[in-house]
Design an enzyme around this catalytic site. Structure first.
Site, PDB file in Angstrom:
ATOM      1  N   CYS A 124       0.849  -1.191   0.000  1.00  0.00           N
ATOM      2  CA  CYS A 124       0.000   0.000   0.000  1.00  0.00           C
ATOM      3  C   CYS A 124       0.886   1.242   0.000  1.00  0.00           C
ATOM      4  CB  CYS A 124      -0.875  -0.011   1.253  1.00  0.00           C
ATOM      5  SG  CYS A 124      -1.958   1.410   1.380  1.00  0.00           S
ATOM      6  N   HIS A 166      -9.007  -3.715  -2.191  1.00  0.00           N
ATOM      7  CA  HIS A 166      -8.068  -2.994  -1.310  1.00  0.00           C
ATOM      8  C   HIS A 166      -8.410  -1.492  -1.300  1.00  0.00           C
ATOM      9  CE1 HIS A 166      -3.866  -2.061   0.222  1.00  0.00           C
ATOM     10  NE2 HIS A 166      -4.244  -0.888  -0.255  1.00  0.00           N
ATOM     11  N   GLU A 167      -8.630  -0.940  -2.498  1.00  0.00           N
ATOM     12  CA  GLU A 167      -8.939   0.501  -2.582  1.00  0.00           C
ATOM     13  C   GLU A 167     -10.313   0.801  -1.984  1.00  0.00           C
ATOM     14  OE1 GLU A 167      -6.433   2.155  -3.126  1.00  0.00           O
ATOM     15  OE2 GLU A 167      -5.255   0.621  -4.125  1.00  0.00           O
ATOM     16  N   HIS A 170     -10.051   1.344   1.619  1.00  0.00           N
ATOM     17  CA  HIS A 170      -9.607   2.708   1.951  1.00  0.00           C
ATOM     18  C   HIS A 170     -10.784   3.666   2.080  1.00  0.00           C
ATOM     19  CE1 HIS A 170      -5.262   2.762   1.948  1.00  0.00           C
ATOM     20  NE2 HIS A 170      -5.196   2.066   0.827  1.00  0.00           N
TER      21      HIS A 170
HETATM   22 CO    CO Z   1      -3.620   1.110  -0.019  1.00  0.00          CO
END
Ligand code: CO
Length: 228
Positions: A124, A166-167, A170
């Site tokens: 990341c 993953h995004e 966030h």
């Molecule tokens: Co990330």
């Protein structure tokens, strides 16, 4: 003769002053103003707001371009708006590095996920030099808004599916470190604090030391070796 030169100079200055700022200039300025937010930073924990219907305008597109540029500059394969300090539901994924392969969407939501899951290491941009094994569905179907404001459906698998998930984490304030066990989370958090202090010092923003904690005897150092 001198007078002519003076006049040319004056005209050049005037032209420079009144020169229209192009779209590319604005994107460039945005990029210059963007820095990757590094853990620990509270901005990474914000739950991002949805992009509203009337916000799908050229500003949003420029923001997406700037975000993609920052991602490319850091050799990332994905980035989310909160990673540059903007708490909006925007993300970009690009597995190839070619601008035409950008998956750039707003307000993504998972509408289907495979039962089949896989565990793989993820990195990341907000956690330099950290890798965490994360278990995720291998295929997902995402519904989202394109930057034109159209609802689109994306079927993703493998790395693409992983990076989008993953995004999307966030956008909810969920981070790589949350997928870790408590012990390893603490190890990574310590490592990140040290790294951040180093970065701040290098950039001339050293935090004043002094805290009661600093006077406590230090615990034994443990190395964050990669484990299975
Ligand atoms: Co990330």
């Amino acid at each position: 003769m001198d007078q002519k030169i003076e006049e040319a100079k004056r005209q050049a200055d005037e032209a420079a002053e009144t020169k229209a700022v192009t779209r590319a200039d604005v994107v460039k300025m945005m990029v210059q103003g963007m820095g990757i937010v590094i853990y620990p930073d509270k901005k990474l924990r914000l739950v991002c707001e949805k992009v509203k219907d009337d916000e799908f305008d050229d500003n949003l597109k420029m923001l997406a371009e700037a975000l993609a540029t920052v991602m490319r500059g850091h050799k990332g394969i994905g980035i989310s708006a909160p990673q540059v300090g903007i708490p909006l539901q925007l993300l970009i994924v690009n597995l190839t590095g070619k601008p035409e392969d950008n998956i750039a969407v707003a307000n993504p939501r998972v509408i289907e996920a495979s039962e089949e899951r896989a565990e793989q290491y993820e990195g990341c941009l907000s956690f330099p030099n950290v890798k965490v094994k994360v278990d995720r569905p291998v295929r997902v179907t995402i519904e989202a808004e394109s930057f034109e404001g159209k609802t689109i459906k994306l079927e993703l698998k493998g790395l693409g599916a992983r990076v989008v998930q993953h995004e999307m984490d966030h956008l909810e304030g969920v981070l790589l470190i949350d997928h870790e066990t408590k012990i390893r989370r603490d190890i990574i958090a310590r490592k990140m604090k040290k790294l951040k202090a180093r970065l701040l010092k290098r950039n001339g923003h050293a935090k004043p030391k002094k805290s009661t904690k600093a006077n406590k005897p230090k615990k034994k150092k443990r190395k964050a070796k990669s484990r299975s």
